[in-house]
Design an enzyme around this catalytic site. Structure first.
Site, PDB file in Angstrom:
ATOM      1  N   HIS A 211     -11.654  -7.117  -6.613  1.00  0.00           N
ATOM      2  CA  HIS A 211     -10.563  -6.796  -5.678  1.00  0.00           C
ATOM      3  C   HIS A 211     -10.790  -5.514  -4.897  1.00  0.00           C
ATOM      4  O   HIS A 211      -9.931  -5.094  -4.128  1.00  0.00           O
ATOM      5  CB  HIS A 211      -9.239  -6.697  -6.448  1.00  0.00           C
ATOM      6  CG  HIS A 211      -9.171  -5.500  -7.347  1.00  0.00           C
ATOM      7  ND1 HIS A 211      -9.693  -5.496  -8.609  1.00  0.00           N
ATOM      8  CD2 HIS A 211      -8.666  -4.263  -7.155  1.00  0.00           C
ATOM      9  CE1 HIS A 211      -9.512  -4.310  -9.164  1.00  0.00           C
ATOM     10  NE2 HIS A 211      -8.895  -3.533  -8.299  1.00  0.00           N
TER      11      HIS A 211
HETATM   12  C1  UD1 Z   1      -4.603  -0.764  -6.541  1.00  0.00           C
HETATM   13  C2  UD1 Z   1      -5.408   0.514  -6.789  1.00  0.00           C
HETATM   14  C3  UD1 Z   1      -6.732   0.166  -7.455  1.00  0.00           C
HETATM   15  C4  UD1 Z   1      -6.523  -0.674  -8.699  1.00  0.00           C
HETATM   16  C5  UD1 Z   1      -5.680  -1.889  -8.359  1.00  0.00           C
HETATM   17  C6  UD1 Z   1      -5.401  -2.695  -9.616  1.00  0.00           C
HETATM   18  C7  UD1 Z   1      -4.972   2.265  -5.109  1.00  0.00           C
HETATM   19  C8  UD1 Z   1      -5.544   3.005  -3.961  1.00  0.00           C
HETATM   20  N1  UD1 Z   1      -5.696   1.191  -5.548  1.00  0.00           N
HETATM   21  O1  UD1 Z   1      -5.360  -1.534  -5.624  1.00  0.00           O
HETATM   22  O2  UD1 Z   1      -7.384   1.364  -7.826  1.00  0.00           O
HETATM   23  O3  UD1 Z   1      -7.780  -1.067  -9.205  1.00  0.00           O
HETATM   24  O4  UD1 Z   1      -4.443  -1.456  -7.777  1.00  0.00           O
HETATM   25  O5  UD1 Z   1      -4.778  -3.886  -9.336  1.00  0.00           O
HETATM   26  O6  UD1 Z   1      -3.944   2.627  -5.607  1.00  0.00           O
HETATM   27  N2  UD1 Z   1      -0.174  -7.057  -3.432  1.00  0.00           N
HETATM   28  C9  UD1 Z   1       0.658  -8.114  -3.696  1.00  0.00           C
HETATM   29  N3  UD1 Z   1       1.503  -7.989  -4.763  1.00  0.00           N
HETATM   30  C10 UD1 Z   1       1.566  -6.879  -5.535  1.00  0.00           C
HETATM   31  C11 UD1 Z   1       0.720  -5.803  -5.213  1.00  0.00           C
HETATM   32  C12 UD1 Z   1      -0.136  -5.907  -4.155  1.00  0.00           C
HETATM   33  O7  UD1 Z   1       0.635  -9.128  -3.043  1.00  0.00           O
HETATM   34  O8  UD1 Z   1       2.353  -6.852  -6.502  1.00  0.00           O
HETATM   35  C13 UD1 Z   1      -1.113  -7.196  -2.291  1.00  0.00           C
HETATM   36  C14 UD1 Z   1      -0.528  -6.684  -0.992  1.00  0.00           C
HETATM   37  O9  UD1 Z   1      -1.018  -7.478   0.023  1.00  0.00           O
HETATM   38  C15 UD1 Z   1      -1.129  -5.300  -0.864  1.00  0.00           C
HETATM   39  C16 UD1 Z   1      -2.494  -5.500  -1.524  1.00  0.00           C
HETATM   40  O10 UD1 Z   1      -2.292  -6.438  -2.568  1.00  0.00           O
HETATM   41  O11 UD1 Z   1      -1.193  -4.862   0.434  1.00  0.00           O
HETATM   42  C17 UD1 Z   1      -3.095  -4.255  -2.091  1.00  0.00           C
HETATM   43  O12 UD1 Z   1      -2.219  -3.602  -3.003  1.00  0.00           O
HETATM   44  P1  UD1 Z   1      -2.336  -2.021  -3.275  1.00  0.00           P
HETATM   45  O13 UD1 Z   1      -1.422  -1.597  -4.336  1.00  0.00           O
HETATM   46  O14 UD1 Z   1      -2.254  -1.297  -1.970  1.00  0.00           O
HETATM   47  O15 UD1 Z   1      -3.833  -1.835  -3.743  1.00  0.00           O
HETATM   48  P2  UD1 Z   1      -4.669  -2.691  -4.801  1.00  0.00           P
HETATM   49  O16 UD1 Z   1      -5.746  -3.402  -4.091  1.00  0.00           O
HETATM   50  O17 UD1 Z   1      -3.769  -3.476  -5.683  1.00  0.00           O
END
Ligand code: UD1
Length: 373
Positions: A211
């Site tokens: 991811h």
């Molecule tokens: C975040 C962390 C990463 C960690 C990962 C674990 C940061 C910078 N990154 O990355 O270090 O390894 O979490 O999972 O904090 N989304 C959903 N549902 C959710 C959450 C996210 O659909 O419940 C989707 C959304 O489109 C969002 C994308 O995932 O924009 C990314 O989510 P985000 O929390 O920004 O970063 P992660 O890639 O999850």
């Protein structure tokens, strides 16, 4: 003594659960659980609260997704209000996600003592958002709880006084030890609504998690990885529980066609904690770009190929079962095929990855807060 424990993203929940459990013995520690809302989908958050028997958060900040400044800023604004109202004596942040950084900045600006669990890890790759979060959080922390000796070296080189650094082991492994018997009972391999359809048995498959923005947001890198995985899947089925970010990118790039029964790569939604551990435990090996999976496979003695050029978890390379394979198909295939032939790298459990980290942390907090940080 009121303590704010900040969680927000999936890997945070496993790191806070043992701390809350260990603190129960000390009624004078008033532990408050603050969920920033960085992760909010059922299978990214609530399922972990259920699996790990975490209490309902005392405060939910509802920050949600967004660009880095947007997400970090929203968490800071809401957390600052909560901290001004509740006046905690200590703020604890874990890991390296945006919720960690936001918690650290709020604590420092309000002059509230700050503790960082999993301090000192460095990939030395500033293109990773997590590396920025680690460096800033550590520079602001009063108590730095480190999981391995490399972390101490990194902090000392950055000028952090030794008196603030505490070697406590790996708290994520506390959770692994505690929940392993329950995870072993998961029926993820036989459940007919998902992976059970494949009829896989223990050690007959590899498991993949991926991811990182560097891997899945870049079309060229993602397709190079798919090429390697498709070739590897001719030798062994690959089970791929995917993060919502990855699913979104697969749709965006039109890559769905590569993940079908014909390709031998089974794409599923992200799994809860107990199911995921069971899946790793029974896998021949793991392929990953996640920090947590590198730790967990080392602790479980499962071979791991990390689809990155750097890692902050150097111990998993020197002591554990991890090998950095990057994103080049040749290397991924070579190392994957070695494991299939039974020539996997053997590892051992790093020092202090013994399930007692939370207790060590609580002891330090009790003595330090008594003296005043
Ligand atoms: C975040 C962390 C990463 C960690 C990962 C674990 C940061 C910078 N990154 O990355 O270090 O390894 O979490 O999972 O904090 N989304 C959903 N549902 C959710 C959450 C996210 O659909 O419940 C989707 C959304 O489109 C969002 C994308 O995932 O924009 C990314 O989510 P985000 O929390 O920004 O970063 P992660 O890639 O999850």
């Amino acid at each position: 003594m009121k303590i704010f424990n900040i969680v927000g993203a999936r890997p945070n929940f496993m790191k806070i659960a043992p701390l809350l459990r260990a603190a129960q013995k000390y009624p004078r520690l008033k532990m408050r659980l603050i969920h920033t809302g960085q992760h909010y989908d059922y299978n990214m958050s609530k399922t972990f609260f259920n699996d790990l028997s975490l209490p309902k958060p005392d405060i939910y900040l509802g920050a949600g997704s967004g660009a880095h400044a947007e997400q970090t800023g929203r968490i800071m604004i809401a957390l600052e209000k909560a901290a001004l109202k509740e006046k905690p004596d200590l703020i604890i942040v874990v890991g390296d996600v945006n919720s960690t950084l936001a918690g650290a900045l709020v604590a420092a600006k309000l002059h509230i003592p700050l503790a960082h669990i999993e301090a000192g890890l460095r990939s030395f790759d500033r293109a990773m958002p997590e590396e920025i979060n680690r460096v800033v959080t550590d520079s602001l922390s009063d108590l730095l709880f480190i999981p391995d000796p490399y972390a101490r070296d990194n902090l000392i080189k950055e000028g952090i006084p030794r008196s603030r650094i505490f070697s406590v082991g790996n708290i994520m492994i506390d959770t692994l030890h505690y929940y392993l018997p329950k995870a072993k009972k998961s029926d993820i391999l036989t459940r007919k609504d998902g992976i059970g359809k494949l009829g896989l048995s223990s050690k007959q498959y590899a498991v993949l998690t991926m991811h990182r923005p560097a891997n899945v947001d870049n079309r060229k890198t993602f397709s190079r990885l798919i090429k390697a995985l498709t070739l590897l899947a001719r030798d062994i089925p690959i089970v791929f529980p995917a993060h919502p970010r990855t699913l979104k990118q697969i749709r965006l790039f039109g890559f769905n066609k590569y993940f079908s029964p014909a390709s031998n790569i089974l794409l599923t939604k992200a799994l809860g904690y107990l199911d995921a551990i069971n899946l790793y435990l029974n896998a021949k090996f793991a392929l990953t770009d996640s920090g947590g999976v590198q730790e967990e496979t080392t602790a479980l003695g499962i071979p791991c190929l990390t689809l990155r050029n750097t890692t902050e978890w150097k111990t998993t390379l020197t002591t554990g079962t991890n090998i950095l394979v990057g994103t080049a198909p040749d290397k991924i295939l070579k190392e994957g095929r070695k494991i299939i032939l039974g020539k996997e790298r053997k590892g051992r459990l790093p020092k202090n990855w013994d399930g007692k980290s939370a207790r060590r942390i609580i002891r330090v907090i009790l003595t330090t807060l008594r003296k005043d940080i």
